[in-house]
Design an enzyme around this catalytic site. Structure first.
Site, mmCIF file in Angstrom:
data_model
loop_
_atom_site.group_PDB
_atom_site.id
_atom_site.type_symbol
_atom_site.label_atom_id
_atom_site.label_comp_id
_atom_site.label_asym_id
_atom_site.label_seq_id
_atom_site.Cartn_x
_atom_site.Cartn_y
_atom_site.Cartn_z
ATOM 1 N N ASP A 47 0.807 -1.222 0.000
ATOM 2 C CA ASP A 47 0.000 0.000 0.000
ATOM 3 C C ASP A 47 0.837 1.268 0.000
ATOM 4 O OD1 ASP A 47 -2.650 -0.577 -0.356
ATOM 5 O OD2 ASP A 47 -3.027 -1.036 1.738
ATOM 6 N N GLU A 99 -5.036 4.963 -0.351
ATOM 7 C CA GLU A 99 -3.922 4.051 -0.090
ATOM 8 C C GLU A 99 -3.103 4.534 1.110
ATOM 9 O OE1 GLU A 99 -3.864 1.279 -1.339
ATOM 10 O OE2 GLU A 99 -4.575 1.292 -3.406
ATOM 11 N N HIS A 106 -4.966 3.415 4.093
ATOM 12 C CA HIS A 106 -4.761 1.978 4.301
ATOM 13 C C HIS A 106 -3.451 1.736 5.025
ATOM 14 C CE1 HIS A 106 -7.354 1.105 0.452
ATOM 15 N NE2 HIS A 106 -8.019 1.732 1.405
ATOM 16 N N TYR A 164 -2.589 0.026 9.054
ATOM 17 C CA TYR A 164 -1.739 -1.077 9.501
ATOM 18 C C TYR A 164 -0.930 -0.665 10.722
ATOM 19 C CZ TYR A 164 -2.991 -2.496 4.768
ATOM 20 O OH TYR A 164 -3.685 -2.784 3.625
ATOM 21 N N GLU A 197 -4.396 -4.685 -6.677
ATOM 22 C CA GLU A 197 -5.701 -4.307 -6.147
ATOM 23 C C GLU A 197 -6.697 -5.461 -6.170
ATOM 24 O OE1 GLU A 197 -5.785 -1.478 -4.839
ATOM 25 O OE2 GLU A 197 -4.961 0.132 -6.067
ATOM 26 N N GLU A 253 -10.341 -1.261 -2.331
ATOM 27 C CA GLU A 253 -9.540 -1.925 -3.357
ATOM 28 C C GLU A 253 -10.411 -2.452 -4.504
ATOM 29 O OE1 GLU A 253 -6.714 -1.182 -3.141
ATOM 30 O OE2 GLU A 253 -5.779 -1.473 -1.203
#
EC number: 1.17.4.1
Length: 347
Positions: free
Chosen positions: A90, A120, A123, A127, A187, A221
């Site tokens: 990402d 992105e 995203h 994490y 993706e 995605e």
């Protein structure tokens, strides 16, 4: 094949028309009027993308914080390695989306890519957010090192890295098309064994907060993959001299190789996880590859994997051709926004 290097699109060229004459290498004023664009239905895609707005810290991780230590060792290892994988994909994707927009001479593409790049980035932040909820700072940092140190992961990402870097070094239409092939793979297929693992945990009432976050990422995605497939088809249509059997063979070859690498990675990271059916996972990976090929206007390459062998996943994520679900109303997903009154204060 075309080897002439593209120049970055000018910011404003008022003598050119507002409606672009080409996606890459065309002419456009740089002024975006959504009611006067070369591919009018892309406005709907833009609206769907911006409608998916969310932030990582809105997801309640309180139960995951308590549950992580109760997972089996193999589940914990898979959790961390898959987060490590997703973060290595990402972060570069944010930059790649922006790079594509720099060479796009259609302002609608520039705007859509800007939204994709922003998502992105969210995203990648997510994490960090989920890891900070469940492991120490040292373990978080070690997880983010996996993309640089884990040999299986390095092998898996090698050709994607080579193609993305080739686009940077030699910005031709051919390299843009090849980069879109790998973006479609990323993706639409590379993420999915990892997504399936988190849904597998949620299916057994484990780490539901993480799976909710993954559902949001997965939903984004799906839209990214849909747009990249359309952009690929439109770019190839505008450059028919590149639409050759040689190029088509290149696409099929790299899809097959990527499927092999994804299956190898999945076996490496998931084989010891209780309840994961690796044959089913192999079928799912091939099913996803077939689906992306169809969207890109190409033929399926795995005739036995036309249908989704993991239909239970539909409970966790939107389908391209299914009814859109309001994630705020998914009571079974136990979604809750954190605030001063919940989340970490529940501990």
């Amino acid at each position: 094949m075309e080897k002439s290097l593209l120049k970055r699109a000018k910011t404003l060229e008022p003598m050119h028309p507002n409606k672009s004459t080409g996606l890459f290498g065309g002419k456009s004023s740089g002024i975006l009027n959504w009611n006067d664009i070369a591919y009018p239905h892309w406005y709907k895609m833009y609206k769907r993308l911006v409608g998916n707005y969310w932030q990582a810290d809105e997801v309640n991780m309180a139960s995951d914080i308590k549950q992580f230590s109760t997972l089996s060792k193999s589940e914990q290892e898979a959790y961390l390695k898959i987060i490590g994988l997703l973060s290595t994909l990402d972060a570069p994707q944010t930059r790649t989306a922006l790079l594509l927009s720099l060479y796009a001479t259609d302002p609608s593409v520039q705007s859509i890519m800007a939204v994709i790049a922003q998502q992105e980035a969210v995203h990648n932040e997510s994490y960090s957010y989920v890891l900070s909820s469940v492991v120490s700072l040292d373990e978080q940092n070690n997880t983010f090192q996996l993309g640089r140190t884990d040999q299986v992961l390095l092998n898996r990402n090698e050709q994607l890295m080579e193609q993305y870097n080739a686009f940077v070094e030699e910005p031709t239409v051919e390299n843009i098309l090849k980069t879109m092939v790998y973006t479609a793979l990323l993706e639409g297929m590379f993420f999915y064994s990892g997504f399936a693992f988190f849904y597998h945990l949620a299916r057994h009432n484990k780490m539901v907060g993480t799976s909710t976050m993954i559902s949001y990422i997965n939903r984004d995605e799906l839209e990214h993959g849909r747009f990249i497939a359309e952009l690929f088809r439109a770019t190839l249509s505008e450059n028919p001299h590149l639409n050759t059997s040689e190029f088509t063979d290149w696409v099929y070859k790299h899809f097959k190789h990527s499927v092999e690498l994804e299956i190898e990675w999945s076996s490496y990271v998931l084989a010891e996880v209780d309840g994961m059916d690796m044959e089913e996972m192999k079928g799912y990976i091939k099913y996803r590859a077939n689906k992306m090929l169809r969207m890109m206007g190409l033929s399926e390459i795995y005739s036995e994997n036309v249908d989704n062998p993991m239909k239970w996943i539909r409970a966790y994520v939107d389908e391209f051709d299914g009814t859109k679900t309001d994630f705020f109303e998914q009571k079974s997903r136990q979604y809750a926004k954190t605030s001063d009154l919940n989340g970490f204060d529940d501990l």
